[in-house]
Design a protein around this motif. Sequence first.
Motif, mmCIF file in Angstrom:
data_model
loop_
_atom_site.group_PDB
_atom_site.id
_atom_site.type_symbol
_atom_site.label_atom_id
_atom_site.label_comp_id
_atom_site.label_asym_id
_atom_site.label_seq_id
_atom_site.Cartn_x
_atom_site.Cartn_y
_atom_site.Cartn_z
ATOM 1 N N GLU A 105 0.840 -1.199 0.000
ATOM 2 C CA GLU A 105 0.000 0.000 0.000
ATOM 3 C C GLU A 105 0.868 1.240 0.000
ATOM 4 N N PHE A 106 1.806 1.177 0.925
ATOM 5 C CA PHE A 106 2.746 2.299 1.041
ATOM 6 C C PHE A 106 3.417 2.537 -0.309
ATOM 7 N N ALA A 107 3.921 1.478 -0.872
ATOM 8 C CA ALA A 107 4.637 1.609 -2.132
ATOM 9 C C ALA A 107 3.728 2.166 -3.210
ATOM 10 N N LYS A 108 2.502 1.624 -3.235
ATOM 11 C CA LYS A 108 1.575 2.037 -4.291
ATOM 12 C C LYS A 108 1.260 3.509 -4.204
ATOM 13 N N ARG A 109 1.191 3.999 -2.976
ATOM 14 C CA ARG A 109 0.837 5.427 -2.859
ATOM 15 C C ARG A 109 2.060 6.301 -2.837
ATOM 16 N N ALA A 110 3.102 5.796 -2.226
ATOM 17 C CA ALA A 110 4.293 6.626 -2.109
ATOM 18 C C ALA A 110 4.931 6.895 -3.454
ATOM 19 N N GLY A 116 1.001 7.584 7.577
ATOM 20 C CA GLY A 116 0.163 6.815 8.474
ATOM 21 C C GLY A 116 0.358 5.312 8.266
ATOM 22 N N ILE A 117 0.430 4.919 7.007
ATOM 23 C CA ILE A 117 0.628 3.489 6.711
ATOM 24 C C ILE A 117 1.915 3.007 7.354
ATOM 25 N N TYR A 143 8.941 -3.417 -1.784
ATOM 26 C CA TYR A 143 8.293 -2.933 -2.994
ATOM 27 C C TYR A 143 8.798 -1.577 -3.425
ATOM 28 N N THR A 144 9.453 -0.945 -2.529
ATOM 29 C CA THR A 144 9.916 0.381 -2.923
ATOM 30 C C THR A 144 11.114 0.764 -2.083
ATOM 31 N N ALA A 145 11.918 1.596 -2.654
ATOM 32 C CA ALA A 145 13.061 2.088 -1.892
ATOM 33 C C ALA A 145 12.735 3.397 -1.193
ATOM 34 N N ILE A 146 11.536 3.885 -1.431
ATOM 35 C CA ILE A 146 11.144 5.186 -0.840
ATOM 36 C C ILE A 146 10.820 4.972 0.620
ATOM 37 N N ASN A 147 11.383 5.817 1.445
ATOM 38 C CA ASN A 147 11.021 5.748 2.864
ATOM 39 C C ASN A 147 10.387 7.063 3.289
ATOM 40 N N PRO A 148 9.728 7.043 4.420
ATOM 41 C CA PRO A 148 8.993 8.242 4.854
ATOM 42 C C PRO A 148 9.897 9.469 4.966
ATOM 43 N N GLN A 149 11.073 9.213 5.401
ATOM 44 C CA GLN A 149 12.016 10.317 5.556
ATOM 45 C C GLN A 149 12.181 11.054 4.238
ATOM 46 N N GLU A 150 12.385 10.268 3.206
ATOM 47 C CA GLU A 150 12.546 10.832 1.874
ATOM 48 C C GLU A 150 11.333 11.651 1.502
ATOM 49 N N VAL A 151 10.190 11.046 1.782
ATOM 50 C CA VAL A 151 8.926 11.727 1.429
ATOM 51 C C VAL A 151 8.876 13.090 2.087
ATOM 52 N N ASN A 152 9.177 13.045 3.365
ATOM 53 C CA ASN A 152 9.120 14.324 4.100
ATOM 54 C C ASN A 152 10.096 15.333 3.560
ATOM 55 N N ASN A 153 11.278 14.845 3.296
ATOM 56 C CA ASN A 153 12.309 15.749 2.766
ATOM 57 C C ASN A 153 11.832 16.430 1.494
ATOM 58 N N LYS A 154 11.319 15.562 0.641
ATOM 59 C CA LYS A 154 10.905 16.133 -0.626
ATOM 60 C C LYS A 154 9.777 17.122 -0.434
#
Lengths: 889, 83
Positions: free
Chosen positions: A515-520, A572-573, A594-605
């Motif tokens: 889920e995380f991967a699909k949305r992130a 949240g996920i 499923y993905t190399a994206i982590n929340p930290q990255e998301v926030n940074n971006k």
Amino acid sequence: MDPYDMDDDDDQIYMQQEDSWDRDMLLDPAWEKQQRKTFTAWCNSHLRKAGTQIDNIEEDFRDGLKLMLLLEVISGERLAKPERGKMRVHKISNVNKALGFIASKGVKLVSIGAEEIVDGNAKMTLGMIWTIILRFAIQDISVEETSAKEGLLLWCQRKTAPYKNVNIQNFHISWKDGLGFCALIHRHRPELIDYAKLRKDDPMTNLNTAFDVAEKYLDIPKMLDAEDIVGTARPDQKAIMTYVSSFYHAFSGAQKAETAANRICKVLAVNQENEQLMEDYEKLASDLLEWIRRTVPWLENRAPENTMQAMQQKLEDFRDYRRLHKPPKVQEKCQLEINFNTLQTKLRLSNRPAFMPSEGKMVSDISGAWGGLEGAEKGYEEWLLNEIRRLERLDHLAEKFRQKAAIHEAWTHGKEEMLQHLDYETASLSEIKALLKKHEAFESDLAAHQDRVEQIAAIAQELNELDYYDSPSVNARCQRICDQWDGLGAMTHKRSEALQRTEKLLETIDQLYLEFAKRAAPFNNWMEGAMEDLQDTFIVHTIEEIQGLSTAHEQFKATLPEADKERQAILGIHNEIAKIVQTYHVNIAGCNPYTAINPQEVNNKWDKVRQLVPQRDQALIEEHARQQNNERLRRQFANQANVIGPWIQTKMEEIGRISIEMHGTLEDQLTHLRQYEKNIVNYKPKIEQLEGDHQLIQGALIFDNKHTNYTMEHIRVGWEQLLTTIARTINEIENQILTRDAKGISQEQMNEFRASFNHFDRKRTGMMDAEDFKTCLISMGYSLGEAEFSRIMSIVDPNRLGVVTFQAFIDFMSRETADTDTADQVVASFKVLAGDKSYILADELRRELPPDQAEYCIARMAPYSGPDGAPGALDYMSFSTALYGESDL
Amino acid sequence: MNVYSITLAGPAPWGFRLQGGKDFSMPLTVSRLTPGGKAAQAGVGVGDWVVSIAQLNAEDMTHVEAQNQIRAATDSLSLSLSR
């Protein structure tokens, strides 16, 4: 028939032959003599017992009395009472009685009648006596089923067999040496003759010795004469036979005694034998019974053995018994039976009572015992085989049990550790799935092994039932296996549960990760896109463009709140995942597969995006300002250009018109034009100014200007064209003036030329194309062929531009109307200077022309190569023509 | 365009008038023929361009150069022309 040919081989029909011989009437006198003697002696030997004798054989039997007596003696039977009368009839009657008696004994008396005997017929009498002898002395001889003569002969042969020098083949010559008689005597009564001392070549001694001994010790009267025997070539058969038969009877008597003794011996021997046999039987029987008694218990022994070897040994022993020990006994029994039967037979044959074995040794007893033995045997054999089978089965089962147990134990080895292995605690989802599959496989394997365990238990059970000697250890092992089996089952179940539980958790987490991967991912993309867009450098050239960008930017800003919500959801996920991990102590490898994206990255971006937004605002505002400035510049430029452009255009037209129209003189036109020129020059600053604006515009990277159709280039070009045009036009006018002056064309002519030119210059370009020119020429009255027209074109349009300028046109027209050739004029001029010579000298040039022009000519003129030339002569003609581009060659 | 070559037997005159040259910005052409002259007999036509003189390219020659070249030929003159 020759009597000498009488052969002993014909003895079968001897009697007949004898009769026939008798009938022959031939009687050897020697034989007759011998016979007489022998027969007499023989008769006397018998009559002696009756106490009487005969002296003359043919005489003494005439009355038949002695005959009858003789017959009585030799037969042992009483004849009928003899007639006592002396008359012939009485004699004949007696003789007939005798003959009748003989005949009653089965003797056929052929041609022997009582009368002949009564009459004293020697031949007949002898014949009759011989018949009697034959019948009563010889006929009854039986030796080994051979009778009569043959029997007698056989008897002689048998008896004399041990004596090598005696060979009895017949009843004549064989006896000549006398050894035969001696041998006979010696055979029966060896003490009577010293046989060794006898010699073959002394027949007389032999014969006499034999006769003497016979008479003295054997009670056989002499019936033969030694001299007669030796003297005759072939002694009389009958005589010898008679004498020999006496021996026979003498010895056979002894023989009888001997036989009797023998019989007694035999009987006794038989008895003894029988007794021995009985004894033997008894012994054998008791031995056999003893043996049976010993053997049966052994056969009845049913003590079981534990091992196959022991049983095999027993079987081996039994086999030995059957092969080695019993057969002799069988033979013994057989022998016993045989012996019994033989004994019984013998007893029966010898008229003895049957044999009755002692108590317990009877045939029935033995049979019974033997039957019992065999029964025991069979039972034993059966039992042995059963036992062996049982043991075999037990061994087999035991082995099977061991094998299966071993296999099973090998299989279970390590399973417990494996089942208790906590590998699933640190496994990833796919690993868990793999473990689950493995476990499933194991479970089915376990199930498959269920019936193996059952088999093992079944075998153990069977071993127990069959009373296996090692049951306890088997049972213990079986129990161990079963316990372990139950344990394995429980552990398997537990593991299965644990695996499934873990799987579920991991799956949940996996779902969340997904889920995380699909949305992130799209959000990340969006953010990156946004970042890109926000940092996007733009090139705008219009206010509309920048406004468009601003609008887009505002729209983008409007989407930010939504985006933020999405970001929150994604985070949240991730938080949820963390919660699960913590709650259930699931040990995950850590990262989202499923993905190399982590929340930290998301926030940074996200932060970056947020930063970029105002930056972009700023940039847009700046750009907007710039664009406005540009617009101002544009307008400025446009305003100017829109003035200048048309002005230039107007001027161009005016100039053109001037040149085309022919108002006033050329000088007037020229003045007019010069005025224009001045105007134009005065206008230059304006152009300069425009250039300045244009530079600004270019500096501001403005590439278009919708406020004006005129580009700087247009203006520039137009300006230059204007300058050029004015200059050219002025030049044209000047040239026309020159031309006019040079060619002496009047103004009217010039106007005319102009008019024609204008007429044919339909396009008003100031030039004519070839067609126009042609038409023009034709209109002026030139009839032109192609070649001529080409020539003209080449003159008028030397550069092959395809057009004819007005100047060229004028030149052409003027040339055509001119009288003289310009080149010729120059040549004429030079000729004047050269003093009418065809060449000119350098000095002359220097004298007449200005210095630099003179030098110019001297330098360029070619040396004159005519016949009349002087040194330093220069060719002015070719020079002149060359000046005009025309040379005559 | 038709290029042809002729060889006139000397000596001069050759019987034609040469016009043009690089300095006049006009191609070298035959502007006149002497009737019955050597050039006319060789078949040269009025208006023909001179392409080469004695195998030398006449395109870039000035009038004087062309003139000199032709004057230089004594025994025979080779020309390539085009009409």
